[in-house]
Design a protein around this motif. Sequence first.
Motif, PDB file in Angstrom:
ATOM      1  N   GLN A 156      -1.932  -1.308   6.083  1.00  0.00           N
ATOM      2  CA  GLN A 156      -2.556  -0.637   5.281  1.00  0.00           C
ATOM      3  C   GLN A 156      -2.389   0.802   5.361  1.00  0.00           C
ATOM      4  O   GLN A 156      -3.655   0.691   6.565  1.00  0.00           O
ATOM      5  CB  GLN A 156      -3.700  -1.382   5.022  1.00  0.00           C
ATOM      6  N   LYS A 216       1.223   5.916  -1.721  1.00  0.00           N
ATOM      7  CA  LYS A 216       0.158   6.502  -1.359  1.00  0.00           C
ATOM      8  C   LYS A 216       1.108   7.294  -3.163  1.00  0.00           C
ATOM      9  O   LYS A 216       1.753   7.741  -3.007  1.00  0.00           O
ATOM     10  CB  LYS A 216       0.042   7.808  -0.518  1.00  0.00           C
ATOM     11  N   ARG A 230      -3.566  10.224  -1.712  1.00  0.00           N
ATOM     12  CA  ARG A 230      -4.699   8.440  -2.191  1.00  0.00           C
ATOM     13  C   ARG A 230      -3.669   7.551  -2.377  1.00  0.00           C
ATOM     14  O   ARG A 230      -3.274   7.167  -2.130  1.00  0.00           O
ATOM     15  CB  ARG A 230      -5.057   8.829  -3.277  1.00  0.00           C
ATOM     16  N   VAL A 231      -4.811   6.622  -1.126  1.00  0.00           N
ATOM     17  CA  VAL A 231      -4.227   5.246  -1.244  1.00  0.00           C
ATOM     18  C   VAL A 231      -4.248   4.518  -2.443  1.00  0.00           C
ATOM     19  O   VAL A 231      -5.746   4.456  -2.737  1.00  0.00           O
ATOM     20  CB  VAL A 231      -4.621   4.456   0.754  1.00  0.00           C
ATOM     21  N   LEU A 232      -3.091   3.752  -2.478  1.00  0.00           N
ATOM     22  CA  LEU A 232      -3.220   2.561  -3.974  1.00  0.00           C
ATOM     23  C   LEU A 232      -2.426   1.458  -3.411  1.00  0.00           C
ATOM     24  O   LEU A 232      -1.868   0.895  -2.286  1.00  0.00           O
ATOM     25  CB  LEU A 232      -3.318   3.232  -4.776  1.00  0.00           C
ATOM     26  N   ASP A 268      -7.739   8.352   2.350  1.00  0.00           N
ATOM     27  CA  ASP A 268      -8.773   8.245   1.357  1.00  0.00           C
ATOM     28  C   ASP A 268      -7.945   7.352  -0.034  1.00  0.00           C
ATOM     29  O   ASP A 268      -6.883   7.783   0.155  1.00  0.00           O
ATOM     30  CB  ASP A 268      -8.831   9.718   0.686  1.00  0.00           C
ATOM     31  N   ILE A 269      -8.986   6.359  -0.028  1.00  0.00           N
ATOM     32  CA  ILE A 269      -8.127   5.413  -1.333  1.00  0.00           C
ATOM     33  C   ILE A 269      -8.617   6.054  -2.736  1.00  0.00           C
ATOM     34  O   ILE A 269      -9.499   7.279  -3.184  1.00  0.00           O
ATOM     35  CB  ILE A 269      -8.793   4.282  -1.152  1.00  0.00           C
ATOM     36  N   PHE A 324       0.705  -1.217  -0.037  1.00  0.00           N
ATOM     37  CA  PHE A 324       0.272   0.091   0.276  1.00  0.00           C
ATOM     38  C   PHE A 324       1.254   1.153   0.193  1.00  0.00           C
ATOM     39  O   PHE A 324       1.596   1.207   0.719  1.00  0.00           O
ATOM     40  CB  PHE A 324      -0.913   0.162   1.822  1.00  0.00           C
ATOM     41  N   LYS A 327      -9.688   5.345  -5.738  1.00  0.00           N
ATOM     42  CA  LYS A 327     -10.496   3.858  -6.584  1.00  0.00           C
ATOM     43  C   LYS A 327      -9.798   3.902  -7.897  1.00  0.00           C
ATOM     44  O   LYS A 327      -9.508   4.252  -8.835  1.00  0.00           O
ATOM     45  CB  LYS A 327     -11.967   4.992  -6.533  1.00  0.00           C
ATOM     46  N   ILE A 356      -9.886  -0.606  -4.480  1.00  0.00           N
ATOM     47  CA  ILE A 356      -8.541   0.646  -4.870  1.00  0.00           C
ATOM     48  C   ILE A 356      -8.160  -0.078  -6.122  1.00  0.00           C
ATOM     49  O   ILE A 356      -7.771  -0.641  -7.045  1.00  0.00           O
ATOM     50  CB  ILE A 356      -7.777  -0.199  -4.002  1.00  0.00           C
TER      51      ILE A 356
END
Length: 370
Positions: A360, A116, A121-123, A364-365, A114, A367, A154
Amino acid sequence: MNKLFTLILLFNMTFGMAQTYHFPEESSTHEGTWLQWPHHYQFGTEYRKRIEQTWIEMARELQSGEKVHIIAYDAAEKIRITDLLEKNRIPLKNIDFRIYPTDDVWIRDSGPIFVKDDKGRVLIENWGFNGWGGKFDSKYCDKVPARIGKDLGIKVIDLNEEMVNEGGAVETDGNGVLMACKSSVISQKKGATRTKGITQQDAEEMFEQYYGVSKVIWLDGVTGLDVTDMHIDGFVKFMNHNTMITMDEDGLFDMGLSEKDINTLYEATNADGKEYKKVYLPATKNKVKTAYGKQLDYKGSYINFYVANTVVLVPNYGDPNDKIANKIIQGYYPGRKVVGIDVRNLYENGGMIHCVTQQQPAGDILKSED
């Protein structure tokens, strides 16, 4: 390595077009922790029974401070694990289940990385996994990151065709520096090859873009010393961008490091060119004996601990040095409770706490459709 990909990557980096990603420091706030629960389908019921208590204790300690995402092999395993947690009076409020077949338990190496993006944003980065150079089955575990991304919506960056990379093979200080052993990342020796034809420069370019680092410190490592070909997270961990926690020289020699690698480790500098402050943990006083009585031929390391939101889970071995190591670590994480987790049976198979957890980060992820 894909030559076209390399040329595109170099072009984008040269002209500032490539998105770079940041791998957050482990002690930063988590959304949750991912665990692959032991099962009997690959190595039998006795294997599962011997190591399962470690997962019970991890779930107990983690669930009060963050989500615990448990990957169960199938629906029957989900029911069995749920019953087990309830019997151990572990609240299920923060427990989340995903059902995916897995080869084994080592999610640090095979699971999602995981990161950013530049907007925070998290991916997920889905690096390749080939069972530590083909030593063990990997077909199920290699698919887990993509399945998590699909289920959670994600965005997933698929790097499977570009580079095999195990999470335990790299350590980052959260501020631009990554450390790794060549033996477990770029070795081309039979039985240890992760990515055929990869060079040191290839790996550094990948790490720069996908971990967001500007500096890579390489140790030689030892190919074939263990299943992982000497993962870095067994003997050094960055506590922050100024401090590393490791072992004294005798301990590192016991772990298999050469004098050259020990010097490189001790002389390592951060992104500002300043030598890291070093905290030294002992190895176990004695060679480890499993909980069921098998004498192993090596001592245990405490470096492979895991920093969660409210607790720090430290591998313990029923050894006199457990208390010493726990106390030292507690001094550097005053806002978290240090908990010793018995890993004696797990250690027989080559791993400890950090090897079987994956964080994780909160945020915010990004998308999948974005």
